[in-house]
Design an enzyme around this catalytic site. Structure first.
Site, PDB file in Angstrom:
ATOM      1  N   ASP A   1      31.118  -8.372 -43.017  1.00 17.57           N
ATOM      2  CA  ASP A   1      30.442  -8.041 -44.256  1.00 17.57           C
ATOM      3  C   ASP A   1      31.512  -7.790 -45.306  1.00 17.57           C
ATOM      4  OD1 ASP A   1      31.396  -5.640 -43.405  1.00 17.57           O
ATOM      5  OD2 ASP A   1      29.449  -4.696 -43.168  1.00 17.57           O
TER       6      ASP A   1
ATOM      7  N   ASP B   1      20.983  -3.413 -37.984  1.00 22.84           N
ATOM      8  CA  ASP B   1      22.001  -4.356 -37.549  1.00 22.84           C
ATOM      9  C   ASP B   1      22.212  -4.334 -36.029  1.00 22.84           C
ATOM     10  OD1 ASP B   1      22.497  -5.420 -40.002  1.00 22.84           O
ATOM     11  OD2 ASP B   1      24.153  -4.071 -40.485  1.00 22.84           O
TER      12      ASP B   1
ATOM     13  N   GLU C   1      53.316 -16.646   1.125  1.00 24.80           N
ATOM     14  CA  GLU C   1      52.745 -15.904   2.246  1.00 24.80           C
ATOM     15  C   GLU C   1      51.996 -16.823   3.200  1.00 24.80           C
ATOM     16  OE1 GLU C   1      50.341 -13.187   0.060  1.00 24.80           O
ATOM     17  OE2 GLU C   1      52.045 -11.965  -0.580  1.00 24.80           O
TER      18      GLU C   1
ATOM     19  N   ASP D   1      54.879  -6.109  -4.841  1.00 24.11           N
ATOM     20  CA  ASP D   1      54.446  -6.852  -6.029  1.00 24.11           C
ATOM     21  C   ASP D   1      53.703  -6.010  -7.063  1.00 24.11           C
ATOM     22  OD1 ASP D   1      55.554  -9.222  -5.463  1.00 24.11           O
ATOM     23  OD2 ASP D   1      53.690 -10.309  -5.043  1.00 24.11           O
TER      24      ASP D   1
HETATM   25  P1  ADP Z   1      26.868  -5.422 -48.419  1.00 26.30           P
HETATM   26  O1  ADP Z   1      26.789  -6.610 -47.529  1.00 26.30           O
HETATM   27  O2  ADP Z   1      27.854  -5.633 -49.529  1.00 26.30           O
HETATM   28  O3  ADP Z   1      27.089  -4.146 -47.694  1.00 26.30           O
HETATM   29  P2  ADP Z   1      24.200  -4.418 -48.914  1.00 26.30           P
HETATM   30  O4  ADP Z   1      23.217  -5.151 -48.098  1.00 26.30           O
HETATM   31  O5  ADP Z   1      24.604  -3.078 -48.484  1.00 26.30           O
HETATM   32  O6  ADP Z   1      25.467  -5.359 -49.182  1.00 26.30           O
HETATM   33  O7  ADP Z   1      23.652  -4.287 -50.389  1.00 26.30           O
HETATM   34  C1  ADP Z   1      23.173  -5.390 -51.088  1.00 26.30           C
HETATM   35  C2  ADP Z   1      22.704  -4.960 -52.423  1.00 26.30           C
HETATM   36  O8  ADP Z   1      21.604  -4.051 -52.241  1.00 26.30           O
HETATM   37  C3  ADP Z   1      23.730  -4.179 -53.229  1.00 26.30           C
HETATM   38  O9  ADP Z   1      24.519  -5.017 -54.027  1.00 26.30           O
HETATM   39  C4  ADP Z   1      22.861  -3.313 -54.093  1.00 26.30           C
HETATM   40  O10 ADP Z   1      22.441  -4.028 -55.226  1.00 26.30           O
HETATM   41  C5  ADP Z   1      21.661  -3.037 -53.216  1.00 26.30           C
HETATM   42  N1  ADP Z   1      21.797  -1.750 -52.553  1.00 26.30           N
HETATM   43  C6  ADP Z   1      22.609  -1.441 -51.523  1.00 26.30           C
HETATM   44  N2  ADP Z   1      22.469  -0.164 -51.161  1.00 26.30           N
HETATM   45  C7  ADP Z   1      21.550   0.367 -51.974  1.00 26.30           C
HETATM   46  C8  ADP Z   1      20.936   1.666 -52.120  1.00 26.30           C
HETATM   47  N3  ADP Z   1      21.283   2.680 -51.332  1.00 26.30           N
HETATM   48  N4  ADP Z   1      20.020   1.824 -53.070  1.00 26.30           N
HETATM   49  C9  ADP Z   1      19.662   0.801 -53.858  1.00 26.30           C
HETATM   50  N5  ADP Z   1      20.185  -0.409 -53.795  1.00 26.30           N
HETATM   51  C10 ADP Z   1      21.114  -0.650 -52.877  1.00 26.30           C
END
Ligand code: ADP
Ligand code: MG
Length: 860
Positions: A302, A592, A657, A688
């Site tokens: 990521d 995940d 051996e 060994d």
């Molecule tokens: P990354 O792969 O970079 O970790 P994420 O899936 O965490 O991406 O986040 C993708 C997008 O979702 C971010 O760019 C942001 O716009 C939005 N996002 C992430 N976390 C939050 C949150 N806690 N609240 C609101 N929006 C979020």
């Protein structure tokens, strides 16, 4: 539900918590109960090699050689104890490494949210729960917002249970959705978890590639033993050997071919690899992962935190009324906001809304402003402070709000609070819910800011009409929003990422960026770190349905896949594996887990990310750093190669051996047996052991990442050729020569007459000495499969020098201490015998050098 709940209590004071901690002791939870020691020991007595030896021992009794039978049984037990101790130590070391994986809890102390080690939890603590958290004490929920708990570790029940205000939430379970607050009711030994005798086993994984490989090694060796045994036995019978000698022959072949001591050495070398990885911030949760890492062919990483520093700062803000730039250092509240005064009210509204939607905060700790919780949210908090506005001290203190937490599929979160719905999320997830004209203007700004690699958030809100029932679902809440504006956050790439990516590339490892972020942001960052040199990102939603098609699309180095959901991540891992890739995949979110488990190596972050992801991972990065993955791959490769090194070493000895038994049988006893069964066992299990353990500890070559991953099997052609075709035969020839020379010098001629006893003992001592001396040289030859030992530019292996020195001491003891020499049926060699035996060292080195030179010219 939450909207009727009273304001959350303020939690304990730090002083009160300290008093309770002193009184009740640390909150240490029991871990998975290990299988019983007895059972583990028994397993060592009945694994395949042990069974072969039991058979050999039984044959000895049948052949009327009870002493030999007993000796072999003793060897099985000693070998078993050795393996058991080794495994036990390795497992303990692995458990220690697992303990290093941080376990934290967020609590409210002195009215402020604080992160503490979960061991510091005390009864009465107010705990802040978020999805992805592992529960580390028994709790009672105070405020629950769509709180959903996975209790499968306790109950085996796979469907998450929802928890409402007042419900018990037990230690050992996980928050899979929602958030809330809860009060600790019991810690450590008083928790329900501590009372449960048998935890449901975490889903048992199928045996990994190493286990499969070792099984194959065992099979090959067993097939050889049976094949060689029956062929030569039949031949010997045809030649007229005494059938009784056949038994001794069968025993000899078995004992010679079984590589006693090999399996514990594998364990030892994995444990050492794990130890070295830990020194470089990579913790493996299973020992086998060390080897799998070495064969990684594809890293799906990521972006945020792994390739970037996860040090966020708001630098651009856009509202429909105009744009502003923000300057400041880190999370410090001092800073400037360059904007028209007329714009300030809109900016303040945006900032307060953003902070209300956040749990992460910028906090002053030890004189430094740092991020608590999500760094992106802490950056929003710092931005608000720079504008001179503050949100609630923490989101959970805002007891009147009804929250719809962030979800990586919706990519937004909301809360309804009195007369307003507040929303924050990825622009592409929020703009469609806003007025189209404003959204269109905003979309242009999004493109511009994303192209600069900024992480983007859209902040929106809507009034709740007085006659409207408060929205009960996210869909209800998130509609007809007014866009308050966009926030652009900078998250600089890690300086070491570029080099690590180049290193992984040179090592033939594909790198893919799999992110939930905006495609343009993702590509901009990917360019900055040299992950990609162009090309647009593929969108998660555009991934083809067919697995084959998906695999073909993904099988490209430098690909960026954006706006990916956790389900798509799982499909990506599966499709790449189906293409034959060994996939390492990072993940941080609560959803995940499946993708991390599907990947060959699931990687979670020790600092950021959820407990759920850490629990599903094979590798935890203590520093969250991409470069650490590449380091771990290098160490994994080194371990893989080390196992090959001592495998070659063991197999060479096996040839030496086996040869005496073959020569003896084929000459129908006219040439006496050069090595007895006990001498053979002694080589495998005594002389060994130290060198092969030292080979297992060989330091990684600086060039271990040059060239493609060590493809294929441990027991590959090169190992077989070098062990069985080059090194082994050389040892065997010199050993037989030392034996024969001693006999001939004493006047013996094959078949003419039997040599007298003393001569035979001295000759056998010479044969034994030749094998040990040859193996001493072989230990150096096996340091590399392509380079001769004197040309190696690798750091020295001091363990190997010590091990080889110890071989000579042991050899002298076994030859010159009478009871031991008598037991092994050998005596100090004659001068001639000793001279020939000493030749084993140069002979092995010469044969090795000739073979390596031949291979080098053949491949050049
Ligand atoms: P990354 O792969 O970079 O970790 P994420 O899936 O965490 O991406 O986040 C993708 C997008 O979702 C971010 O760019 C942001 O716009 C939005 N996002 C992430 N976390 C939050 C949150 N806690 N609240 C609101 N929006 C979020
Ligand atoms: Mg993320």
């Amino acid at each position: 539900m939450a909207s009727h709940a009273p304001p959350a209590p303020a939690g304990l004071t730090a002083a009160e918590a300290a008093t309770r901690l002193a009184a009740d002791g640390p909150n240490v939870l029991p871990t998975q109960r290990p299988p019983s020691q007895l059972r583990l020991f028994a397993a060592q007595m009945v694994h395949f090699f042990a069974l072969m030896l039991w058979t050999a021992g039984a044959l000895a009794f049948v052949a009327g050689l009870p002493e030999l039978g007993v000796a072999i049984f003793v060897v099985i037990v000693i070998n078993g104890v050795f393996a058991f101790v080794q495994e036990h130590r390795a497992e303990r070391a692995a458990a220690k490494l697992r303990d290093l994986i941080p376990r934290r809890a967020r609590v409210v102390r002195d009215g402020l949210p604080t992160e503490i080690s979960s061991e510091e939890l005390v009864v009465g603590d107010l705990v802040l729960l978020e999805s992805g958290d592992r529960i580390s004490a028994d709790l009672s929920a105070v405020t629950a917002h769509s709180l959903s708990i996975d209790t499968s570790t306790l109950t085996g029940e796979s469907v998450p249970e929802s928890a409402d205000d007042g419900d018990a939430v037990l230690a050992g379970t996980f928050v899979v959705e929602g958030d809330g607050t809860a009060v600790v009711t019991a810690t450590a030994g008083a928790t329900r978890l501590a009372g449960i005798a048998q935890l449901t086993q975490a889903s048992t994984r199928p045996p990994g590639p190493l286990a499969a490989e070792l099984r194959r090694v065992v099979q090959v060796i067993a097939a050889l033993a049976v094949g060689v045994g029956t062929t030569f036995f039949a031949l010997a019978l045809a030649l007229g050997t005494d059938p009784n000698d056949g038994f001794i022959f069968a025993i000899g072949v078995t004992v010679a071919l079984v590589p006693e001591g090999l399996l514990p050495t594998v364990t030892l070398s994995l444990a050492l690899g794990a130890q070295r990885m830990a020194e470089r911030n990579a913790l493996v949760r299973r020992l086998e992962a060390v080897e799998t890492l070495g064969s990684t062919t594809c890293i799906c990483t990521d972006k945020t935190g792994t390739l970037t520093q996860n040090e966020m700062a708001v630098i651009e803000v856009w509202t429909p009324a105009g744009a502003a730039r923000v300057r400041g250092r880190g999370y410090e509240p001092e800073g400037t906001v360059e904007a028209d005064d007329a714009l300030l009210p809109a900016l303040r509204d945006l900032a307060v809304t953003a902070v209300r939607c956040s749990t992460g905060r910028a906090v002053l700790e030890d004189g430094r402003w740092i991020a608590h919780g999500d760094p992106m949210e802490a950056a929003l908090d710092a931005f608000a402070k720079r504008l001179g506005v503050e949100g609630p001290a923490h989101a959970h203190a805002d007891g009147f709000a009804h929250r719809f937490p962030f979800d990586p599929r919706r990519r937004r979160m909301s809360l309804s609070r009195g007369d307003r719905v507040l929303t924050k999320g990825a622009p592409d997830a929020v703009l469609p819910l806003c007025d189209p004209a404003v959204a269109a203007r905003a979309a242009e700004v999004v493109d511009e800011l994303a192209a600069r690699g900024l992480r983007l958030l859209a902040i929106a809100a809507r009034p709740i009409a007085p006659d409207e029932t408060p929205p009960a679902t996210a869909e209800d809440a998130e509609r007809d929003l007014d866009l308050l504006g966009l926030v652009g956050l900078e998250d600089p790439p890690r300086p070491e990422a570029q080099e690590a990516i180049a290193g992984a590339r040179a090592a033939g490892v594909h790198i893919l960026m799999i992110t939930g972020d905006h495609p343009q942001t993702a590509v901009a960052i990917a360019r900055e770190v040299g992950l990609t040199d162009g090309g647009a990102a593929v969108l998660g939603a555009d991934l083809p349905d067919g697995e084959g098609e998906l695999g073909a699309l993904l099988d490209h180095d430098g690909l960026v896949v954006a706006r990916v959901s956790p389900e798509q991540k799982l499909r990506i891992a599966r499709a790449l594996r189906a293409r034959g890739h060994v996939v390492a995949m990072t993940g941080d979110g609560v959803n995940d887990g499946p993708a991390l488990q599907e990947a060959d190596i699931g990687i979670a972050m020790g600092r950021s990310g959820t407990d759920v992801a850490r629990e599903a991972a094979d590798l935890v990065l203590l520093d969250d750093n991409f470069a650490t993955i590449v380091d771990a791959i290098a160490q994994g490769r080194a371990t893989f190669l080390n196992i090959r090194r001592f495998l070659t070493y063991h197999l060479s000895a096996n040839v030496a051996e086996l040869t005496p038994f073959l020569v003896w049988a084929l000459s129908t006893g006219n040439i006496p047996l050069a090595l007895g069964v006990l001498q053979v066992i002694c080589i495998d299990l005594v002389t060994d052991i130290a060198p092969s353990a030292a080979l297992g500890a060989e330091p990684p070559s600086p060039r271990v990442l040059e060239g493609p991953p060590p493809r294929g099997r441990l027991l590959n052609r090169s190992v077989l050729r070098r062990g069985f075709g080059v090194l082994g035969p050389t040892l065997a020839i010199v050993s037989m020569a030392a034996f024969g020379a001693t006999l001939v010098a004493a006047g013996w001629r094959p078949g003419a007459k039997a040599p007298d006893g003393d001569t035979l003992l001295a000759a056998s001592g010479a044969a034994f000495a030749a094998v040990v001396i040859g193996q001493a040289a072989n230990a150096f030859a096996c340091r590399s499969s392509v380079t001769v030992p004197w040309r190696l530019d690798r750091p020295r292996n001091p363990l190997l020098l010590g091990a080889v020195a110890s071989m000579f001491v042991v050899l002298a003891i076994l030859l010159f201490v009478p009871p031991l020499a008598d037991l092994l049926e050998q005596a100090p060699p004659t001068l001639l015998g000793a001279a020939v035996a000493l030749l084993a060292a140069p002979a092995v080195l010469l044969a090795d050098a000739a073979d390596k030179a031949r291979r080098a010219t053949a491949s050049a």
